[in-house]
Design an enzyme around this catalytic site. Structure first.
Site, mmCIF file in Angstrom:
data_model
loop_
_atom_site.group_PDB
_atom_site.id
_atom_site.type_symbol
_atom_site.label_atom_id
_atom_site.label_comp_id
_atom_site.label_asym_id
_atom_site.label_seq_id
_atom_site.Cartn_x
_atom_site.Cartn_y
_atom_site.Cartn_z
ATOM 1 C CG PHE A 118 17.775 14.379 -94.381
ATOM 2 C CD1 PHE A 118 17.199 13.514 -95.283
ATOM 3 C CD2 PHE A 118 17.057 15.517 -94.004
ATOM 4 C CE1 PHE A 118 15.938 13.771 -95.814
ATOM 5 C CE2 PHE A 118 15.801 15.791 -94.524
ATOM 6 C CZ PHE A 118 15.246 14.921 -95.434
ATOM 7 C CD GLN A 238 17.245 25.179 -94.390
ATOM 8 O OE1 GLN A 238 16.242 24.509 -94.205
ATOM 9 N NE2 GLN A 238 18.402 24.900 -93.831
ATOM 10 C CG HIS A 240 14.978 22.871 -99.738
ATOM 11 N ND1 HIS A 240 15.305 22.095 -100.824
ATOM 12 C CD2 HIS A 240 14.794 22.023 -98.706
ATOM 13 C CE1 HIS A 240 15.311 20.819 -100.447
ATOM 14 N NE2 HIS A 240 15.004 20.753 -99.166
ATOM 15 C CG LEU A 250 10.694 20.658 -100.338
ATOM 16 C CD1 LEU A 250 11.851 21.634 -100.317
ATOM 17 C CD2 LEU A 250 10.427 20.123 -98.955
ATOM 18 C CD GLU A 253 18.716 17.691 -97.038
ATOM 19 O OE1 GLU A 253 18.292 18.841 -96.871
ATOM 20 O OE2 GLU A 253 19.583 17.174 -96.323
ATOM 21 C CG HIS A 352 12.623 24.876 -97.029
ATOM 22 N ND1 HIS A 352 11.406 24.383 -97.431
ATOM 23 C CD2 HIS A 352 13.163 23.929 -96.212
ATOM 24 C CE1 HIS A 352 11.217 23.180 -96.891
ATOM 25 N NE2 HIS A 352 12.252 22.888 -96.143
ATOM 26 N NE ARG A 387 14.654 23.647 -91.212
ATOM 27 C CZ ARG A 387 14.098 22.627 -91.898
ATOM 28 N NH1 ARG A 387 13.953 21.454 -91.330
ATOM 29 N NH2 ARG A 387 13.705 22.800 -93.132
ATOM 30 C CB SER A 392 12.254 22.308 -88.542
ATOM 31 O OG SER A 392 11.921 21.709 -89.743
HETATM 32 C C1 FAD Z 1 7.432 22.011 -97.978
HETATM 33 C C2 FAD Z 1 8.100 21.834 -96.660
HETATM 34 C C3 FAD Z 1 8.736 20.649 -96.341
HETATM 35 C C4 FAD Z 1 9.356 20.461 -95.125
HETATM 36 N N1 FAD Z 1 9.980 19.273 -94.869
HETATM 37 C C5 FAD Z 1 10.557 19.090 -93.657
HETATM 38 C C6 FAD Z 1 11.179 17.854 -93.333
HETATM 39 O O1 FAD Z 1 11.205 16.910 -94.123
HETATM 40 N N2 FAD Z 1 11.736 17.707 -92.118
HETATM 41 C C7 FAD Z 1 11.707 18.710 -91.191
HETATM 42 O O2 FAD Z 1 12.210 18.517 -90.097
HETATM 43 N N3 FAD Z 1 11.125 19.882 -91.474
HETATM 44 C C8 FAD Z 1 10.547 20.104 -92.676
HETATM 45 N N4 FAD Z 1 9.944 21.309 -92.954
HETATM 46 C C9 FAD Z 1 9.809 22.292 -91.897
HETATM 47 C C10 FAD Z 1 8.690 21.898 -90.937
HETATM 48 O O3 FAD Z 1 7.669 21.241 -91.641
HETATM 49 C C11 FAD Z 1 8.063 23.095 -90.268
HETATM 50 O O4 FAD Z 1 9.063 23.889 -89.711
HETATM 51 C C12 FAD Z 1 7.142 22.679 -89.131
HETATM 52 O O5 FAD Z 1 6.236 21.707 -89.558
HETATM 53 C C13 FAD Z 1 6.397 23.859 -88.570
HETATM 54 O O6 FAD Z 1 5.431 23.404 -87.655
HETATM 55 P P1 FAD Z 1 4.695 24.392 -86.679
HETATM 56 O O7 FAD Z 1 3.837 23.560 -85.805
HETATM 57 O O8 FAD Z 1 5.673 25.289 -86.039
HETATM 58 O O9 FAD Z 1 3.808 25.319 -87.629
HETATM 59 P P2 FAD Z 1 2.717 25.005 -88.753
HETATM 60 O O10 FAD Z 1 2.549 23.571 -89.003
HETATM 61 O O11 FAD Z 1 3.028 25.896 -89.892
HETATM 62 O O12 FAD Z 1 1.369 25.475 -88.081
HETATM 63 C C14 FAD Z 1 1.057 26.812 -87.856
HETATM 64 C C15 FAD Z 1 -0.305 26.866 -87.228
HETATM 65 O O13 FAD Z 1 -0.568 28.174 -86.762
HETATM 66 C C16 FAD Z 1 -1.855 28.567 -87.134
HETATM 67 N N5 FAD Z 1 -1.858 30.034 -87.207
HETATM 68 C C17 FAD Z 1 -0.908 30.850 -87.719
HETATM 69 N N6 FAD Z 1 -1.254 32.137 -87.567
HETATM 70 C C18 FAD Z 1 -2.449 32.142 -86.933
HETATM 71 C C19 FAD Z 1 -3.327 33.174 -86.492
HETATM 72 N N7 FAD Z 1 -3.057 34.472 -86.668
HETATM 73 N N8 FAD Z 1 -4.483 32.810 -85.891
HETATM 74 C C20 FAD Z 1 -4.790 31.502 -85.713
HETATM 75 N N9 FAD Z 1 -3.984 30.494 -86.098
HETATM 76 C C21 FAD Z 1 -2.833 30.815 -86.695
HETATM 77 C C22 FAD Z 1 -2.108 27.853 -88.429
HETATM 78 O O14 FAD Z 1 -3.478 27.714 -88.655
HETATM 79 C C23 FAD Z 1 -1.448 26.511 -88.170
HETATM 80 O O15 FAD Z 1 -2.342 25.663 -87.499
HETATM 81 C C24 FAD Z 1 9.344 21.502 -94.185
HETATM 82 C C25 FAD Z 1 8.704 22.693 -94.482
HETATM 83 C C26 FAD Z 1 8.105 22.880 -95.719
HETATM 84 C C27 FAD Z 1 7.495 24.201 -96.029
#
Ligand code: FAD
Ligand code: SF4
Ligand code: FES
Lengths: 577, 245
Positions: A118, A238, A240, A250, A253, A352, A387, A392
């Site tokens: 990566f 970031q 992408h 997306l 990568e 992203h 990042r 992440s």
């Molecule tokens: C398309 C894409 C591809 C990616 N690919 C990679 C990768 O290959 N490798 C990598 O390391 N990272 C990657 N990332 C980044 C990574 O996926 C995310 O940063 C990470 O999964 C975020 O996880 P999280 O648990 O913080 O939040 P999320 O998974 O976004 O979860 C947020 C949660 O909060 C809840 N929530 C939010 N607001 C409220 C509210 N007001 N009330 C109740 N519930 C609420 C939602 O329901 C959800 O359950 C990618 C991101 C994207 C967008």
């Protein structure tokens, strides 16, 4: 009023991992999420998750220290080094634990977790499950959580699916609960808890062209911000390099990690023409690749002169594409009508990842006692100004676990949150806000405010920034915030049951607050670092700017302070790849 | 190309309406517009109370399954111009109570998922900080099965579900197969016992609806048949003198 010792808001990877940790520490925990856990945006992650497992033939000499160094260098030295090291040291353990819980990673010939190269990484250390890593991780962690839920006595591990959290309850300077609406009934519910964690994900929806989910609105950052918790480093966003032209979905990568090319109108691999990407080419870090793509398009070498370039996978062949990137192919065919086996994909850079967020320490604690945060909504900071791909997902499971442990300790020492008037007051406050929102049927157009915000961010606060554009953007966002106070509910009537009109308005309010911090931080920061590039200040300036931006809400607007970066083993050097 | 589409949507607000009814909206057409885009146009501009589930808008989270012009699809990956020249008819998934408009109460669906014990039950404890090994071939047995997003389309569109709402359905049975097919899992018999019931495995009439409609092109019918075969082998093994006891 419901009571649980610990309440987690968000059922993505960070929230679920914290809940599992709390359960294993014998804390009664509840998880609230606005969508069913398996719909959380973590599932959209494609490429993979980093750890120095040493499973790849070229990765034998890898180590957590080298992983931490790459992370710090990738962050343009803005990451807090002890936190980055903590993350990379715990990485192998957490990833193998996910495997032990059932995660179907792709495999090496020896039967170990497979890893791929990566951007910005010295060794192939990104563990993956084809191009659906987030999907399998999230499903596995949810399965683990369901297992614990079923094994627990009632009330010890509870899911509240489709609960929309609106505000915190604070009593005598301690966070003691939240106010939420149960979406299916439309009723307000107040929760009392000894400790609360937000794991609410990113804020990408402030931009028009983003890879983020529709629910990644930054409301989860705005809620604590309005309650006195600062947002850190919000100017670092970031972009992408490869998002699908049109929908900005997306294209991982991993496409380039597996050998894909970026080409311009003349079919040329243009990254060779820029000194900072000439060596690493397609696996240069994201900030550099995105900038060089933007330059290429500005120079008129986009495909057909348009605002996109080609991501060419055709030379990888059908077999490799089907084995390693099947999801990418599906998405490209469904959303752009292009089959990557036979044609190059039209791509452009897009928002992203939100490097900034709720300011926490390396145990996920904030300045507000009893209030914790983990995952993309936070800024610890382990990602600094940029990042690395694959870091992440790692952050979510490492700091989900760390935060869960820290909460368990806090609960044991601080004891139970008392009942008090603060709960009724918070509920009444929220009720008043909601009735005002639904009652205002005449006023400013919701769609217009939202669209103007998204376009402003994409046009003026994107890959290349300067003082003039940022000042304009700041004044636009501030005007939108004024107009937002009079935003009209689209249409009228209806019950509170699944009332998306209300959720949309709350999301937009949160998005505007997060956007204002982003722009204000970017305007102030007169240097270029990582993802934040200023045409008028193109150099990194460690003497003045090796520091974190902290936005506090004061008189409706951010007041900016700066905080120290915790250094460690590595002195800042020029970033060369 | 049409400038405008009619979206005819089944509406139901349990607090206001005695029964569901259709309402039409006019939505301006834009190149590449998906069903989900159209729904958002309505929610942002015309009627904020219009309810439909969504999250990823990229066909990967499984939120937005609904009935679109005669067929179950994901709203976010369906372009309006691919299903119709001018009008779109939308209703929620069948065989579940409507919670509001296009949103169903999926409690029953999730109960079935929970019922099959959807988590890895490994035979031996893992070594500290080490993965269970699994060869690429063993891992290949899970290809496709693990892509399931739990969107619900297969189970809710199944004609057996329509006559027996307790039928476990393709999604839950597929999930059972996902663990049984995993070389690391050792609870085959326990799981087979769970689904070898009145509303389980044998209810499948091999109608292939699920396979036809699955947005991820998974083959739940095939998985159900493979589970049935395992079950038959198990019975045979029991009944042979040399078989297991
Ligand atoms: C398309 C894409 C591809 C990616 N690919 C990679 C990768 O290959 N490798 C990598 O390391 N990272 C990657 N990332 C980044 C990574 O996926 C995310 O940063 C990470 O999964 C975020 O996880 P999280 O648990 O913080 O939040 P999320 O998974 O976004 O979860 C947020 C949660 O909060 C809840 N929530 C939010 N607001 C409220 C509210 N007001 N009330 C109740 N519930 C609420 C939602 O329901 C959800 O359950 C990618 C991101 C994207 C967008
Ligand atoms: S098998 Fe297909 S249709 Fe059924 S729930 Fe899974 S993804 Fe949906
Ligand atoms: S919104 Fe996620 S599948 Fe449609």
């Amino acid at each position: 009023m419901k009571y649980h010792q610990a309440i987690i808001i968000g059922a993505g990877l960070a929230g679920l991992r914290a809940a599992v940790e709390l359960n294993q520490n014998n804390i009664k925990v509840a998880v609230l999420s606005r969508v069913h856990p398996v719909r959380s945006h973590s599932l959209a992650a494609q490429g993979g998750i980093n750890a120095a497992l040493g499973n790849h033939p070229r990765g034998k000499a890898d180590s957590p220290e080298k992983h931490a160094f790459d992370t710090v260098k990738g962050s343009d030295y803005l990451a807090d080094q002890p936190a980055a090291l903590k993350m990379t040291q715990e990485a192998p353990l957490r990833i193998r634990e996910m495997e032990n819980w059932g995660c179907p990673f792709s495999r090496t010939h020896e039967g170990l977790i497979a890893q791929r190269p990566f951007g910005g990484a010295g060794y192939p250390r990104t563990a993956y499950a084809t191009d659906k890593t987030g999907h399998v991780l999230l499903h596995t962690l949810y399965e683990k959580a369901v297992q614990l839920e079923q094994a627990s006595e009632r009330e010890n591990f509870v899911f509240y699916d489709e609960y929309f959290v609106i505000d915190l309850v604070i009593d005598e300077g301690r966070c003691v609960g939240v106010v939420a609406t149960e979406m299916a009934s439309g009723k307000l519910e107040v929760f009392r808890a000894d400790a609360v964690m937000f794991a609410t994900g990113g804020a990408g929806k402030m931009y028009a062209n983003t890879t983020n989910a529709l629910i990644s609105t930054g409301l989860g950052m705005a809620i604590p911000y309005r309650n006195g918790v600062p947002l850190k480093d919000m100017e670092f966003v970031q972009f992408h390099p490869t998002t699908l032209y049109g929908s900005n979905i997306l294209m991982t990568e991993g496409c380039r990690g597996e050998g894909g090319f970026l080409t311009n109108d003349q079919g040329e691999r243009f990254l060779a023409n820029y000194p900072d990407s000439a060596v690493a080419m397609e696996v240069s870090p994201r900030d550099i690749t995105s900038r060089n793509m933007a330059k290429e398009m500005l120079a008129g070498r986009g495909i057909g002169g348009k605002n996109y370039l080609h991501l060419d996978l055709t030379h990888l062949g059908e077999k490799k594409i089907m084995a390693r990137l099947p999801g990418i192919r599906d998405i490209a065919m469904n959303f752009a009508g292009v089959d990557p086996i036979t044609e190059p994909l039209p791509v452009q850079p897009g928002q992203h990842y939100t490097m900034g967020g709720i300011s926490t320490d390396e145990n996920c604690a904030t300045v507000l006692p009893g209030f914790y945060a983990a995952g993309e909504c936070t800024c610890i900071s382990v990602h600094g100004a940029n990042r690395l791909g694959g870091n992440s997902l790692l952050e979510t499971i490492v700091f989900g676990a760390i935060g869960g442990r820290a909460m368990a300790e806090y609960i044991t020492t601080a004891g139970a949150a008392k009942k008090s008037k603060a709960f009724e007051e918070a509920e009444a406050r929220v009720e008043k806000e909601l009735s005002e929102m639904e009652g205002r049927t005449e006023g400013e157009s919701f769609a217009e405010i939202k669209e103007t915000m998204e376009n402003t961010m994409t046009e003026k606060v994107f890959i290349f920034r300067d003082e003039e554009q940022l000042s304009e953007a700041l004044s636009t966002i501030q005007k939108l915030k004024e107009r937002f106070k009079q935003v009209a509910f689209p249409g009228s009537g209806g019950s509170r049951i699944f009332n998306f009109g209300l959720y949309n308005i709350m999301d937009l309010g949160g998005n505007l607050d997060a956007a204002e911090c982003t722009v204000a931080g970017a305007l102030n920061r007169t240097e270029s670092r990582g993802s934040h590039f200023r045409n008028d200040y193109p150099k990194r300036d460690d003497a003045n700017w090796l520091k974190h931006t902290l936005c506090y809400l004061e008189d409706e607007h951010p007041r900016i302070e700066y905080g120290e970066v915790t250094m460690g083993l590595w002195e800042p050097k020029e970033r060369k790849y | 190309m049409r400038k405008e589409y009619t979206f005819k949507i089944l509406r139901y607000d349990p607090e206001k309406d005695r029964k569901p009814h259709y309402q039409s909206f006019r939505v301006p057409y834009q190149e590449g517009m998906t069903i989900l885009d159209g729904l958002f146009y309505i929610q942002y501009n015309l009627d904020g109370t219009l309810a439909f589930r969504n999250a990823c808008r990229a066909g990967v989270c499984g939120s937005c399954s609904m009935h679109i012009n005669g067929r179950y699809r994901l709203a976010c990956e369906t372009q309006v111009s691919h299903v119709s020249r001018g009008s779109v008819v939308l209703r929620p998934m069948a065989n579940l109570p409507i919670a509001k408009d296009l949103i169903t109460d999926m409690t029953k669906f999730w109960d079935k998922y929970r019922y099959i014990q959807p988590w890895l039950i490994a035979g031996k404890p893992a070594q500290e900080n080490a993965e269970y090994t699994q060869s690429p071939d063993e891992r290949a047995n899970l290809d496709l099965i693990i892509d399931c997003t739990l969107c619900g389309i297969c189970t809710q569109s199944c004609t057996v579900t329509a006559t027996d709402e307790e039928y476990l359905g393709p999604a839950a049975l597929l999930k059972a197969e996902r663990f049984i097919a995993d070389s690391r899992d050792s609870a085959d018999f326990e799981r087979l016992d769970l689904i070898d019931t009145e509303h389980g495995l044998w209810k499948c009439h091999t109608i292939y609806n699920c396979q036809l409609l699955c947005p991820k092109k998974i083959n739940p019918t095939g998985s159900i048949k493979s589970l049935q075969r395992r079950m038959v082998h198990r019975y045979l093994a029991y009944n042979e003198p040399s078989g297991r006891d």
